[in-house]
Design a protein around this motif. Structure first.
Motif, PDB file in Angstrom:
ATOM      1  N   UNK A   1       0.943  -1.410   0.133  1.00 25.22           N
ATOM      2  CA  UNK A   1       0.106   0.154  -0.236  1.00 25.22           C
ATOM      3  C   UNK A   1       0.949   0.852  -0.165  1.00 25.22           C
ATOM      4  N   UNK A   2       2.203   1.352   0.292  1.00 22.86           N
ATOM      5  CA  UNK A   2       2.999   2.476  -0.019  1.00 22.86           C
ATOM      6  C   UNK A   2       3.001   3.065  -1.464  1.00 22.86           C
ATOM      7  N   UNK A   3       2.307   3.934  -0.896  1.00 26.40           N
ATOM      8  CA  UNK A   3       2.330   4.865  -2.700  1.00 26.40           C
ATOM      9  C   UNK A   3       3.382   5.748  -2.365  1.00 26.40           C
ATOM     10  N   UNK A   4       4.258   5.582  -3.420  1.00 28.08           N
ATOM     11  CA  UNK A   4       5.184   6.283  -3.646  1.00 28.08           C
ATOM     12  C   UNK A   4       5.847   7.701  -4.153  1.00 28.08           C
ATOM     13  N   UNK A   5       4.464   8.084  -4.597  1.00 28.58           N
ATOM     14  CA  UNK A   5       4.156   9.476  -5.040  1.00 28.58           C
ATOM     15  C   UNK A   5       4.271  10.774  -3.361  1.00 28.58           C
ATOM     16  N   UNK A   6       3.926   9.855  -3.004  1.00 30.70           N
ATOM     17  CA  UNK A   6       3.557  10.803  -2.040  1.00 30.70           C
ATOM     18  C   UNK A   6       4.954  11.193  -0.857  1.00 30.70           C
ATOM     19  N   UNK A   7       5.697  10.465  -0.693  1.00 28.53           N
ATOM     20  CA  UNK A   7       7.371  10.189  -0.697  1.00 28.53           C
ATOM     21  C   UNK A   7       8.324  11.639  -1.304  1.00 28.53           C
ATOM     22  N   UNK A   8       8.454  12.515  -0.176  1.00 28.34           N
ATOM     23  CA  UNK A   8       9.831  13.819  -1.073  1.00 28.34           C
ATOM     24  C   UNK A   8      10.175  12.890  -0.995  1.00 28.34           C
ATOM     25  N   UNK A   9      11.400  14.080  -2.310  1.00 28.07           N
ATOM     26  CA  UNK A   9      12.243  12.966  -2.822  1.00 28.07           C
ATOM     27  C   UNK A   9      13.618  12.534  -1.852  1.00 28.07           C
TER      28      UNK A   9
END
Length: 74
Positions: free
Chosen positions: A7-15
């Motif tokens: 369920x980890x959404x990589x698009x929500x992570x900062x750079x």
């Protein structure tokens, strides 16, 4: 942890968070690869010893440095 990963959404992570995740993942893969090689080496040595043989397990083949050989067809 597997549920979190699915369920980890990589698009929500900062750079910076994404870079850390990648670095941590690479470090974990390196650790696992090293452990796997050590275990394989130990099994090979144990099998050889049981058969009355002595073996040396090398970690990596040395890469040749310098220019590649010339192609004789050219």
């Amino acid at each position: 942890m597997h549920d979190d990963l699915n369920t980890l959404d990589l698009t929500t992570l900062s750079d910076d968070q994404l870079k850390k995740l990648i670095a941590d993942g690479r470090a974990e893969l390196d650790r696992r690869e090293k452990k796997c090689k050590q275990e394989a080496s130990a099994r090979i040595k144990a099998l050889a010893e049981a058969a009355g043989l002595a073996v040396t397990v090398k970690d990596k083949v040395q890469k040749r440095r310098g220019r590649p050989p010339k192609n004789r067809d050219q």
